[in-house]
Design a protein around this motif. Structure first.
Motif, short mmCIF file in Angstrom:
data_model
loop_
_atom_site.label_atom_id
_atom_site.label_comp_id
_atom_site.label_asym_id
_atom_site.label_seq_id
_atom_site.Cartn_x
_atom_site.Cartn_y
_atom_site.Cartn_z
N UNK A 142 0.80 -1.23 0.00
CA UNK A 142 0.00 0.00 0.00
C UNK A 142 0.83 1.28 0.00
N UNK A 143 2.16 1.16 0.06
CA UNK A 143 3.01 2.34 0.05
C UNK A 143 3.52 2.73 1.43
N UNK A 144 4.56 3.59 1.42
CA UNK A 144 5.17 4.01 2.68
C UNK A 144 4.17 4.75 3.58
N UNK A 145 3.32 5.56 2.97
CA UNK A 145 2.37 6.32 3.77
C UNK A 145 1.47 5.43 4.59
N UNK A 146 1.07 4.28 4.04
CA UNK A 146 0.21 3.35 4.77
C UNK A 146 0.92 2.77 5.98
N UNK A 147 2.22 2.50 5.85
CA UNK A 147 2.99 1.96 6.98
C UNK A 147 3.05 2.97 8.12
N UNK A 148 3.31 4.25 7.78
CA UNK A 148 3.38 5.27 8.83
C UNK A 148 2.01 5.55 9.43
#
Length: 397
Positions: free
Chosen positions: A363-369
């Motif tokens: 889902x991308x880096x933003x989803x992890x953060x």
């Protein structure tokens, strides 16, 4: 003197750990060592993951007349310094297995020392001093990490392996000096009459540790979700390794040295029960900022700032969690309890780090953060179960 012991011994434990875990793989690869052997450097982390198994032994007896805590710290630090000095006779190209054996033994000594150091901190710091002691633990670790991962690696590139090992051994002895002159507080007598020995069973049977573990679960997991993708994202947005090294070295260290004392001050001034929710909210805010940087593809400056702010928030909450660990460490097995708390925290964080790659990949880096921020925020509802206010009232009564 107690503060000096905590700070310098935290640095002393971090220097060889970071050098062998971070610098050694690069040195070995430069020397042409096969990747399969380089992968064995993961063994260096093993003692720190398993130290809770023998922590009760460290709590239960002294090695000699230097004291129940100082005897372990002094003897094992001298043994580690001797092993590192012997490693100066080896070569990172030809003596790979011997160097890995030395590194793993030094890690074993360091993990064991840490239990004694944590017990020393709990026993020798009053309730009002513990926030400052909690700040010195990560601050010393940050100093040691900079020396081990940057300073000694630079020394190796200019002076070679033998000089680097001898310098590390000298630092090990130098950082030990305050412990040689420190006085050790007598063990608290609460459990003396019962004859109970330190044990893991005693830790897990205590009802008051369960709310702490429940609070840690979403907090540590969320921190791991964010931490796991900090460095890969910097690479993907175009930072060079030199620039990443500068961010992780100078700016991150500055954040750790700023956040720790600031957190200790506000905890000491306003009380842990009042400040802990703020510490959680700060970490949520910084994770949300990192998510926004990723989702909106903001400038590289924002990318670097999000890393520094993450470490600032981490140092802020670390002081608070370390203070909680100290306050919930039982008389007679302070080192064991503190060690188990830390092992639980890092196990949960490592689980979050492992999941962060899956989340970011899908889902991308933003989803992890963002997932990290949501997980950390879940710990807010669990703070009221910690009974922090009762501890503060007892301490001031």
């Amino acid at each position: 003197m107690t503060y000096a012991v905590i700070f310098l011994m935290s640095a002393a434990l971090a220097v060889p750990m970071t050098f062998f875990a971070v610098g050694l793989p690069a040195i070995m690869r430069e020397a042409g060592v096969p990747l399969a052997l380089i992968g064995l450097t993961a063994l260096i982390y093993l003692p720190y993951a398993l130290v809770f198994l023998w922590a009760p032994i460290v709590d239960g007896r002294a090695l000699n007349r230097w004291g129940r805590r100082r005897s372990w710290i002094i003897v094992l630090q001298l043994c580690a310094a001797g092993l590192i000095a012997v490693a100066a006779l080896l070569s990172p190209g030809d003596g790979v297995l011997a160097i890995l054996a030395v590194a793993t033994l030094v890690s074993l000594f360091g993990a064991t020392q840490r239990t004694a150091l944590l017990g020393f901190a709990v026993e020798n710091l009053s309730q009002s001093q513990r926030p400052w002691g909690s700040a010195l633990l990560p601050a010393g670790g940050a100093l040691g990490a900079v020396i081990g991962a940057s300073g000694l690696l630079f020394l190796y590139s200019s002076a070679g392996w033998s000089v680097t090992m001898l310098a590390m051994a000298s630092l090990a002895v130098l950082f030990l000096l305050p412990a040689l002159g420190a006085r050790e507080t007598e063990p608290r007598p609460a459990d003396a009459a019962s004859g109970l020995q330190p044990s893991l069973k005693r830790f897990f049977k205590r009802k008051e540790v369960r709310p702490v573990i429940a609070f840690l679960a979403p907090l540590a997991f969320g921190v791991g979700l964010g931490f796991g993708m900090l460095q890969p994202r910097l690479v993907d947005v175009g930072f060079t390794l030199d620039q990443i090294g500068m961010i992780n070295g100078v700016f991150t260290c500055a954040a750790l040295f700023t956040g720790g004392p600031l957190s200790a001050f506000v905890v000491r001034r306003y009380g842990l029960s009042a400040v802990l929710p703020l510490g959680v909210i700060v970490n949520v805010a910084f994770l949300l900022y990192a998510a926004c940087v990723s989702y909106w593809d903001l400038s590289a400056v924002h990318g670097a700032a999000s890393v520094v702010l993450f470490y600032l928030g981490f140092s802020f909450i670390s002081v608070m969690t370390n203070t909680i660990f100290m306050n919930h460490s039982a008389a007679g097995q302070e080192g064991t309890d503190f060690t188990v708390f830390i092992c639980i925290y890092w196990l949960l964080s490592m689980t979050g780090m492992a999941c962060s790659g899956v989340v970011a990949g899908q889902f991308g880096y933003g989803a992890a953060f963002l997932s990290g921020a949501l997980s950390v925020s879940a710990s807010l509802s669990l703070i009221r179960r910690l009974s922090l206010r009762q501890q503060e009232q007892t301490a001031t009564a």
